[in-house]
Scaffold this motif. Structure first.
Motif, PDB file in Angstrom:
ATOM      1  N   LEU A 156       1.204  -1.209   0.058  1.00 43.73           N
ATOM      2  CA  LEU A 156      -0.028  -0.002  -0.100  1.00 43.73           C
ATOM      3  C   LEU A 156       0.914   1.352   0.001  1.00 43.73           C
ATOM      4  CD1 LEU A 156      -2.638  -1.123   2.842  1.00 43.73           C
ATOM      5  CD2 LEU A 156      -2.800  -1.174   0.159  1.00 43.73           C
ATOM      6  N   MET A 157       0.742   1.865  -1.206  1.00 43.09           N
ATOM      7  CA  MET A 157       1.901   3.032  -1.338  1.00 43.09           C
ATOM      8  C   MET A 157       1.225   4.340  -1.347  1.00 43.09           C
ATOM      9  SD  MET A 157       3.744   1.049  -4.248  1.00 43.09           S
ATOM     10  CE  MET A 157       2.299   0.782  -5.293  1.00 43.09           C
ATOM     11  N   LYS A 158       1.624   5.269  -0.133  1.00 45.47           N
ATOM     12  CA  LYS A 158       0.911   6.516  -0.154  1.00 45.47           C
ATOM     13  C   LYS A 158       1.884   7.636  -0.835  1.00 45.47           C
ATOM     14  CE  LYS A 158       0.196   4.635   3.324  1.00 45.47           C
ATOM     15  NZ  LYS A 158       0.188   3.545   3.918  1.00 45.47           N
ATOM     16  N   THR A 159       1.317   8.228  -2.068  1.00 42.34           N
ATOM     17  CA  THR A 159       1.901   9.044  -2.920  1.00 42.34           C
ATOM     18  C   THR A 159       1.382  10.124  -3.399  1.00 42.34           C
ATOM     19  OG1 THR A 159       3.689   9.139  -4.652  1.00 42.34           O
ATOM     20  CG2 THR A 159       1.772   7.779  -4.855  1.00 42.34           C
ATOM     21  N   THR A 160       1.702  10.981  -4.444  1.00 44.54           N
ATOM     22  CA  THR A 160       1.092  12.321  -4.933  1.00 44.54           C
ATOM     23  C   THR A 160       0.895  11.751  -6.592  1.00 44.54           C
ATOM     24  OG1 THR A 160       3.132  13.270  -5.306  1.00 44.54           O
ATOM     25  CG2 THR A 160       1.563  13.573  -3.101  1.00 44.54           C
ATOM     26  N   ARG A 161      -0.042  12.578  -7.357  1.00 45.65           N
ATOM     27  CA  ARG A 161      -0.008  12.083  -8.652  1.00 45.65           C
ATOM     28  C   ARG A 161       1.381  12.749  -9.301  1.00 45.65           C
ATOM     29  NH1 ARG A 161      -5.171  11.372 -10.407  1.00 45.65           N
ATOM     30  NH2 ARG A 161      -6.651  11.851  -8.851  1.00 45.65           N
ATOM     31  N   GLN A 162       1.890  13.823  -8.478  1.00 51.37           N
ATOM     32  CA  GLN A 162       3.201  14.400  -9.287  1.00 51.37           C
ATOM     33  C   GLN A 162       4.107  12.994  -9.126  1.00 51.37           C
ATOM     34  OE1 GLN A 162       4.814  17.812  -7.295  1.00 51.37           O
ATOM     35  NE2 GLN A 162       6.588  18.117  -8.929  1.00 51.37           N
ATOM     36  N   ALA A 163       4.399  12.190  -8.026  1.00 49.79           N
ATOM     37  CA  ALA A 163       5.482  11.477  -7.830  1.00 49.79           C
ATOM     38  C   ALA A 163       5.050  10.022  -8.330  1.00 49.79           C
ATOM     39  CB  ALA A 163       5.490  11.319  -6.403  1.00 49.79           C
ATOM     40  N   TRP A 164       3.737   9.981  -9.048  1.00 45.86           N
ATOM     41  CA  TRP A 164       3.431   8.768  -9.503  1.00 45.86           C
ATOM     42  C   TRP A 164       4.015   8.027 -10.587  1.00 45.86           C
ATOM     43  CZ3 TRP A 164       0.854   4.399  -7.886  1.00 45.86           C
ATOM     44  CH2 TRP A 164       0.475   3.598  -8.596  1.00 45.86           C
ATOM     45  N   PRO A 165       4.570   8.839 -11.605  1.00 43.11           N
ATOM     46  CA  PRO A 165       5.276   8.017 -12.766  1.00 43.11           C
ATOM     47  C   PRO A 165       6.506   7.627 -12.368  1.00 43.11           C
ATOM     48  CG  PRO A 165       4.243  10.493 -13.337  1.00 43.11           C
ATOM     49  CD  PRO A 165       3.933  10.386 -11.736  1.00 43.11           C
ATOM     50  N   ALA A 166       7.260   8.336 -11.149  1.00 44.39           N
ATOM     51  CA  ALA A 166       8.440   7.989 -10.896  1.00 44.39           C
ATOM     52  C   ALA A 166       8.329   6.591 -10.054  1.00 44.39           C
ATOM     53  CB  ALA A 166       9.322   8.688 -10.068  1.00 44.39           C
ATOM     54  N   LEU A 167       7.184   6.566  -9.145  1.00 45.63           N
ATOM     55  CA  LEU A 167       6.965   5.381  -8.357  1.00 45.63           C
ATOM     56  C   LEU A 167       6.593   4.170  -9.367  1.00 45.63           C
ATOM     57  CD1 LEU A 167       4.532   5.272  -5.221  1.00 45.63           C
ATOM     58  CD2 LEU A 167       4.041   3.778  -7.307  1.00 45.63           C
ATOM     59  N   GLN A 168       5.814   4.447 -10.280  1.00 45.14           N
ATOM     60  CA  GLN A 168       5.278   3.464 -11.108  1.00 45.14           C
ATOM     61  C   GLN A 168       6.794   2.509 -12.017  1.00 45.14           C
ATOM     62  OE1 GLN A 168       1.804   3.046 -13.447  1.00 45.14           O
ATOM     63  NE2 GLN A 168       3.005   3.355 -15.161  1.00 45.14           N
ATOM     64  N   ALA A 169       7.590   3.516 -12.307  1.00 49.64           N
ATOM     65  CA  ALA A 169       8.750   3.192 -13.077  1.00 49.64           C
ATOM     66  C   ALA A 169       9.574   2.364 -12.264  1.00 49.64           C
ATOM     67  CB  ALA A 169       9.675   4.589 -13.697  1.00 49.64           C
ATOM     68  N   THR A 170       9.699   2.830 -10.822  1.00 49.31           N
ATOM     69  CA  THR A 170      10.540   2.006 -10.023  1.00 49.31           C
ATOM     70  C   THR A 170      10.089   0.654  -9.621  1.00 49.31           C
ATOM     71  OG1 THR A 170      11.503   3.968  -8.927  1.00 49.31           O
ATOM     72  CG2 THR A 170      11.481   1.945  -7.553  1.00 49.31           C
TER      73      THR A 170
END
Length: 115
Positions: free
Chosen positions: A59-73
């Motif tokens: 369960l990952m708490k993040t923001t829309r801005q950080a989402w692309p980098a989270l997904q890539a990681t």
């Protein structure tokens, strides 16, 4: 403010991979917090066969801005050919907590590894 936050969901085949991904997401500032939930059984169809696998949920708490980098990681580190990576919009929450999520995942702060 709540509409900028996301709850990311991903499953991992084991605890070791879940720990690795969670640690990297927080360390890189792509998620403010990642909960690791063991004991999950996934039932799904893949390539014409029904599977039942024991998995670990992130369960990952993040923001829309950080989402692309989270997904890539997650894609970079995950062992599965097609990992589950889902974002659910957060429509409400404790404003101080959501502010902390924003702070922890902002590009300037994430690189400093504070708090």
């Amino acid at each position: 403010m709540a509409d900028e936050h996301l709850l990311g969901l991903s499953t991992c085949p084991d605890r070791a991979l879940a720990e690795e991904i969670a640690g990297e997401l927080v360390e890189r500032g792509h998620a403010a917090c990642v909960n690791i939930v063991p004991g999950l059984t996934s039932v799904y169809r893949w390539r014409g066969e029904t599977h039942r696998d024991e998995e670990v949920l992130l369960l990952m708490k993040t923001t829309r801005q950080a989402w692309p980098a989270l997904q890539a990681t997650v894609l970079e580190l995950h062992s599965e050919e097609l990992p589950e990576i889902i974002a659910v919009p957060v429509t409400g929450g404790l404003s101080d907590y959501l502010a902390w999520v924003t702070y922890q995942t902002s590009p300037d702060i994430a690189s400093k590894k504070e708090d």
